[in-house]
Motif scaffolding. Sequence first.
Motif, PDB file in Angstrom:
ATOM      1  N   SER A 139      15.080 -29.783  12.268  1.00 59.21           N
ATOM      2  CA  SER A 139      14.513 -29.877  13.611  1.00 59.21           C
ATOM      3  C   SER A 139      15.451 -29.275  14.664  1.00 59.21           C
ATOM      4  O   SER A 139      15.063 -29.129  15.816  1.00 59.21           O
ATOM      5  N   GLY A 140      16.686 -28.967  14.265  1.00 54.71           N
ATOM      6  CA  GLY A 140      17.689 -28.486  15.210  1.00 54.71           C
ATOM      7  C   GLY A 140      18.578 -29.601  15.731  1.00 54.71           C
ATOM      8  O   GLY A 140      19.560 -29.336  16.430  1.00 54.71           O
ATOM      9  N   ARG A 141      18.256 -30.836  15.403  1.00 58.69           N
ATOM     10  CA  ARG A 141      19.054 -31.977  15.847  1.00 58.69           C
ATOM     11  C   ARG A 141      20.413 -31.956  15.152  1.00 58.69           C
ATOM     12  O   ARG A 141      20.518 -31.685  13.966  1.00 58.69           O
ATOM     13  N   ALA A 142      21.450 -32.269  15.909  1.00 58.49           N
ATOM     14  CA  ALA A 142      22.799 -32.401  15.351  1.00 58.49           C
ATOM     15  C   ALA A 142      23.016 -33.856  14.958  1.00 58.49           C
ATOM     16  O   ALA A 142      22.777 -34.764  15.753  1.00 58.49           O
ATOM     17  N   TRP A 143      23.438 -34.055  13.728  1.00 60.01           N
ATOM     18  CA  TRP A 143      23.721 -35.390  13.195  1.00 60.01           C
ATOM     19  C   TRP A 143      25.236 -35.508  13.035  1.00 60.01           C
ATOM     20  O   TRP A 143      25.835 -34.762  12.289  1.00 60.01           O
ATOM     21  N   ASP A 144      25.848 -36.449  13.753  1.00 55.74           N
ATOM     22  CA  ASP A 144      27.292 -36.657  13.677  1.00 55.74           C
ATOM     23  C   ASP A 144      27.601 -37.863  12.790  1.00 55.74           C
ATOM     24  O   ASP A 144      27.297 -39.006  13.138  1.00 55.74           O
ATOM     25  N   PHE A 145      28.211 -37.577  11.643  1.00 58.41           N
ATOM     26  CA  PHE A 145      28.582 -38.605  10.680  1.00 58.41           C
ATOM     27  C   PHE A 145      30.034 -39.005  10.904  1.00 58.41           C
ATOM     28  O   PHE A 145      30.908 -38.139  11.020  1.00 58.41           O
ATOM     29  N   THR A 146      30.308 -40.292  10.910  1.00 59.97           N
ATOM     30  CA  THR A 146      31.684 -40.779  10.916  1.00 59.97           C
ATOM     31  C   THR A 146      32.209 -40.632   9.502  1.00 59.97           C
ATOM     32  O   THR A 146      31.564 -41.063   8.546  1.00 59.97           O
ATOM     33  N   VAL A 147      33.370 -40.013   9.365  1.00 60.91           N
ATOM     34  CA  VAL A 147      33.933 -39.761   8.039  1.00 60.91           C
ATOM     35  C   VAL A 147      34.862 -40.891   7.639  1.00 60.91           C
ATOM     36  O   VAL A 147      35.772 -41.262   8.387  1.00 60.91           O
ATOM     37  N   GLU A 148      34.600 -41.419   6.459  1.00 63.27           N
ATOM     38  CA  GLU A 148      35.433 -42.465   5.860  1.00 63.27           C
ATOM     39  C   GLU A 148      36.065 -41.872   4.611  1.00 63.27           C
ATOM     40  O   GLU A 148      35.404 -41.197   3.839  1.00 63.27           O
ATOM     41  N   ARG A 149      37.349 -42.127   4.406  1.00 59.50           N
ATOM     42  CA  ARG A 149      38.059 -41.592   3.240  1.00 59.50           C
ATOM     43  C   ARG A 149      38.135 -42.588   2.095  1.00 59.50           C
ATOM     44  O   ARG A 149      38.543 -42.246   1.002  1.00 59.50           O
ATOM     45  N   LEU A 171      36.252 -46.097   0.010  1.00 56.97           N
ATOM     46  CA  LEU A 171      35.107 -46.988  -0.178  1.00 56.97           C
ATOM     47  C   LEU A 171      35.322 -48.313   0.543  1.00 56.97           C
ATOM     48  O   LEU A 171      34.371 -48.964   0.970  1.00 56.97           O
ATOM     49  N   ASP A 172      36.574 -48.710   0.693  1.00 55.34           N
ATOM     50  CA  ASP A 172      36.902 -49.985   1.335  1.00 55.34           C
ATOM     51  C   ASP A 172      36.563 -50.015   2.819  1.00 55.34           C
ATOM     52  O   ASP A 172      36.453 -51.093   3.402  1.00 55.34           O
ATOM     53  N   THR A 173      36.429 -48.852   3.442  1.00 54.55           N
ATOM     54  CA  THR A 173      36.158 -48.828   4.888  1.00 54.55           C
ATOM     55  C   THR A 173      34.694 -48.542   5.212  1.00 54.55           C
ATOM     56  O   THR A 173      34.344 -48.427   6.380  1.00 54.55           O
ATOM     57  N   LEU A 174      33.856 -48.446   4.192  1.00 54.56           N
ATOM     58  CA  LEU A 174      32.429 -48.203   4.441  1.00 54.56           C
ATOM     59  C   LEU A 174      31.793 -49.440   5.069  1.00 54.56           C
ATOM     60  O   LEU A 174      32.054 -50.563   4.637  1.00 54.56           O
ATOM     61  N   PRO A 175      30.929 -49.245   6.069  1.00 57.02           N
ATOM     62  CA  PRO A 175      30.262 -50.391   6.694  1.00 57.02           C
ATOM     63  C   PRO A 175      29.171 -50.954   5.779  1.00 57.02           C
ATOM     64  O   PRO A 175      28.560 -50.231   5.006  1.00 57.02           O
ATOM     65  N   ASP A 176      28.951 -52.242   5.899  1.00 54.73           N
ATOM     66  CA  ASP A 176      27.926 -52.905   5.091  1.00 54.73           C
ATOM     67  C   ASP A 176      26.645 -53.069   5.911  1.00 54.73           C
ATOM     68  O   ASP A 176      26.172 -54.181   6.137  1.00 54.73           O
ATOM     69  N   VAL A 177      26.130 -51.932   6.377  1.00 51.96           N
ATOM     70  CA  VAL A 177      24.897 -51.898   7.165  1.00 51.96           C
ATOM     71  C   VAL A 177      24.020 -50.779   6.620  1.00 51.96           C
ATOM     72  O   VAL A 177      24.515 -49.858   5.974  1.00 51.96           O
ATOM     73  N   PRO A 178      22.716 -50.832   6.875  1.00 52.28           N
ATOM     74  CA  PRO A 178      21.852 -49.727   6.452  1.00 52.28           C
ATOM     75  C   PRO A 178      22.207 -48.442   7.193  1.00 52.28           C
ATOM     76  O   PRO A 178      22.780 -48.479   8.280  1.00 52.28           O
ATOM     77  N   LEU A 220      25.461 -49.510   3.330  1.00 54.50           N
ATOM     78  CA  LEU A 220      26.198 -48.331   2.891  1.00 54.50           C
ATOM     79  C   LEU A 220      27.302 -48.690   1.894  1.00 54.50           C
ATOM     80  O   LEU A 220      27.482 -48.006   0.897  1.00 54.50           O
ATOM     81  N   ALA A 221      28.019 -49.772   2.141  1.00 60.51           N
ATOM     82  CA  ALA A 221      29.132 -50.160   1.266  1.00 60.51           C
ATOM     83  C   ALA A 221      28.665 -50.482  -0.144  1.00 60.51           C
ATOM     84  O   ALA A 221      29.374 -50.221  -1.114  1.00 60.51           O
ATOM     85  N   ASP A 222      27.479 -51.055  -0.279  1.00 56.45           N
ATOM     86  CA  ASP A 222      26.944 -51.389  -1.607  1.00 56.45           C
ATOM     87  C   ASP A 222      26.269 -50.199  -2.274  1.00 56.45           C
ATOM     88  O   ASP A 222      26.380 -50.013  -3.481  1.00 56.45           O
ATOM     89  N   THR A 223      25.562 -49.402  -1.504  1.00 49.69           N
ATOM     90  CA  THR A 223      24.746 -48.321  -2.057  1.00 49.69           C
ATOM     91  C   THR A 223      25.561 -47.126  -2.542  1.00 49.69           C
ATOM     92  O   THR A 223      25.325 -46.613  -3.638  1.00 49.69           O
ATOM     93  N   ILE A 224      26.494 -46.669  -1.737  1.00 49.66           N
ATOM     94  CA  ILE A 224      27.189 -45.409  -2.044  1.00 49.66           C
ATOM     95  C   ILE A 224      27.887 -45.425  -3.404  1.00 49.66           C
ATOM     96  O   ILE A 224      27.632 -44.542  -4.226  1.00 49.66           O
ATOM     97  N   PHE A 247      33.306 -39.671   2.680  1.00 49.29           N
ATOM     98  CA  PHE A 247      31.931 -40.112   2.898  1.00 49.29           C
ATOM     99  C   PHE A 247      31.626 -40.042   4.386  1.00 49.29           C
ATOM    100  O   PHE A 247      32.426 -40.513   5.192  1.00 49.29           O
ATOM    101  N   GLY A 248      30.501 -39.445   4.747  1.00 45.85           N
ATOM    102  CA  GLY A 248      30.061 -39.450   6.128  1.00 45.85           C
ATOM    103  C   GLY A 248      28.945 -40.466   6.264  1.00 45.85           C
ATOM    104  O   GLY A 248      28.048 -40.524   5.420  1.00 45.85           O
ATOM    105  N   VAL A 249      28.993 -41.290   7.302  1.00 47.00           N
ATOM    106  CA  VAL A 249      27.996 -42.346   7.472  1.00 47.00           C
ATOM    107  C   VAL A 249      27.479 -42.403   8.902  1.00 47.00           C
ATOM    108  O   VAL A 249      28.203 -42.118   9.854  1.00 47.00           O
ATOM    109  N   ILE A 250      26.205 -42.744   9.003  1.00 54.98           N
ATOM    110  CA  ILE A 250      25.584 -43.047  10.294  1.00 54.98           C
ATOM    111  C   ILE A 250      24.820 -44.349  10.091  1.00 54.98           C
ATOM    112  O   ILE A 250      23.906 -44.418   9.259  1.00 54.98           O
TER     113      ILE A 250
END
Length: 136
Positions: free
Chosen positions: A18-28, A30-37, A65-69, A86-89
């Motif tokens: 669509s042309g939309r820019a998606w900015d992912f927060t990069v996590e290096r 697995l321990d820092t991944l958020p536990d949210v959808p 995200l923390a469980d799924t990835i 890992f990039g997450v939004i």
Amino acid sequence: MTDTEDLKQAVFRATGGSGRAWDFTVERSLDTLPDVPGIFVLLAVPPARIGPPRALFFGRAETGLADTIPRHEKFEPAIRMGLNAFGVIAMDTRLDEAQADLLAGTPTPLNAQRDALREITALTDLHRTARNVAAE
């Protein structure tokens, strides 16, 4: 990938169909991944940033995200392709639409592989059905 001055956090930007820019927060880790959808991208980041990060797979995490990835079917294949970040939004709605937009603008090798395998399975099923009908 860029380091934002305010957040001191690496960001991976992908452009959707669509042309939309998606900015992912990069996590290096697995321990820092958020536990949210949310939506995620499995990344291969070259050492010492000698080149841009490579998006290997875009996915969605409906339960967290923390469980799924780490349990995702594409996690191990991504490791073999150089997965090291890992990039997450975080988002809890319209995950399918977000993933589809990202794939339309930034194709990835593991999403393309999954789509190809789905097409092969569908064609194989169609062929089997046609053979069964012809045999009757």
